[in-house]
Design an enzyme around this catalytic site. Sequence first.
Site, PDB file in Angstrom:
ATOM      1  CG  ASN A  75      -0.439  -0.240   2.513  1.00 61.30           C
ATOM      2  OD1 ASN A  75       0.597  -0.862   2.663  1.00 61.30           O
ATOM      3  ND2 ASN A  75      -1.116   0.255   3.535  1.00 61.30           N
ATOM      4  CB  ILE A  76       1.777   3.651  -2.287  1.00 60.12           C
ATOM      5  CG1 ILE A  76       2.751   2.477  -2.556  1.00 60.12           C
ATOM      6  CG2 ILE A  76       2.503   4.996  -2.394  1.00 60.12           C
ATOM      7  CD1 ILE A  76       3.328   2.435  -3.941  1.00 60.12           C
ATOM      8  CD  GLU A  77      -1.512   4.653   4.487  1.00 59.77           C
ATOM      9  OE1 GLU A  77      -1.047   5.504   5.274  1.00 59.77           O
ATOM     10  OE2 GLU A  77      -2.204   3.684   4.853  1.00 59.77           O
ATOM     11  CB  CYS A  86      -5.258  -1.401  -1.785  1.00 62.83           C
ATOM     12  SG  CYS A  86      -6.594  -0.621  -0.887  1.00 62.83           S
ATOM     13  CD  GLU A  88      -5.428  -5.826  -1.594  1.00 58.58           C
ATOM     14  OE1 GLU A  88      -4.737  -4.799  -1.391  1.00 58.58           O
ATOM     15  OE2 GLU A  88      -6.408  -6.131  -0.911  1.00 58.58           O
TER      16      GLU A  88
HETATM   17  N1  THU Z   1      -5.260  -1.618   2.427  1.00 58.43           N
HETATM   18  C1  THU Z   1      -4.674  -2.427   1.498  1.00 58.43           C
HETATM   19  O1  THU Z   1      -3.572  -2.138   1.018  1.00 58.43           O
HETATM   20  N2  THU Z   1      -5.310  -3.554   1.141  1.00 58.43           N
HETATM   21  C2  THU Z   1      -6.477  -3.996   1.690  1.00 58.43           C
HETATM   22  O2  THU Z   1      -6.978  -5.045   1.308  1.00 58.43           O
HETATM   23  C3  THU Z   1      -7.145  -3.205   2.733  1.00 58.43           C
HETATM   24  C4  THU Z   1      -6.555  -1.867   3.004  1.00 58.43           C
HETATM   25  C5  THU Z   1      -4.548  -0.420   2.876  1.00 58.43           C
HETATM   26  C6  THU Z   1      -5.119   0.895   2.464  1.00 58.43           C
HETATM   27  C7  THU Z   1      -4.560   1.820   3.528  1.00 58.43           C
HETATM   28  O3  THU Z   1      -3.257   2.212   3.157  1.00 58.43           O
HETATM   29  C8  THU Z   1      -4.462   0.944   4.762  1.00 58.43           C
HETATM   30  O4  THU Z   1      -4.517  -0.402   4.289  1.00 58.43           O
HETATM   31  C9  THU Z   1      -5.542   1.183   5.785  1.00 58.43           C
HETATM   32  O5  THU Z   1      -6.787   1.109   5.195  1.00 58.43           O
END
Ligand code: THU
Length: 162
Positions: A75-77, A86, A88
Amino acid sequence: MGRTGSIGSSSTRLTGQKLGFMQMPPTWTTDLPPDLKGLVEAAVRARSNAYAPYSRFPVGAAVRTRSLGIYHGCNIENGSYGATVCAERVAIFSAMAAGERDFDALALVAEHGAPLTPCGICRQVLFELAPTLRVVMANLTGGVTVAPIAQLLPAPFVLLES
Ligand code: THU
């Protein structure tokens, strides 16, 4: 083998393992097929690259092609929270950008009580790009659930030409 349980009246009985707050459909499995162990390990490694300063919830993913190529995602926020992507989607977009089109399985991993399930946006993206994908949902303590993407998203949006 996974534990089984049941809820509902006899006419609507749903059997299976409990997955977080929901009851797991009986066709899903808590056994990790041996050929997917390496994919979960790849997702664990990918998780270490997560950029998650806002949620502090790092997620790792790895997608495998039918020719056995593996592509990683995390995940890259972003400070503009809605711009977050996300793990995936990062994994499958990276594979698509490399020219891959034929996907067999995707694993995702986070530190979570029950194996993490993909969000709705990711389910929609994964279904369109890989409708027969097996999704391996895992946590860091060995919990695993495997389900076909078509069962994770039973009524996907599909844009048809009129
Ligand atoms: N996130 C994912 O990367 N994959 C998921 O299936 C659920 C949520 C990430 C998004 C965000 O960066 C963090 O988790 C919290 O929601």
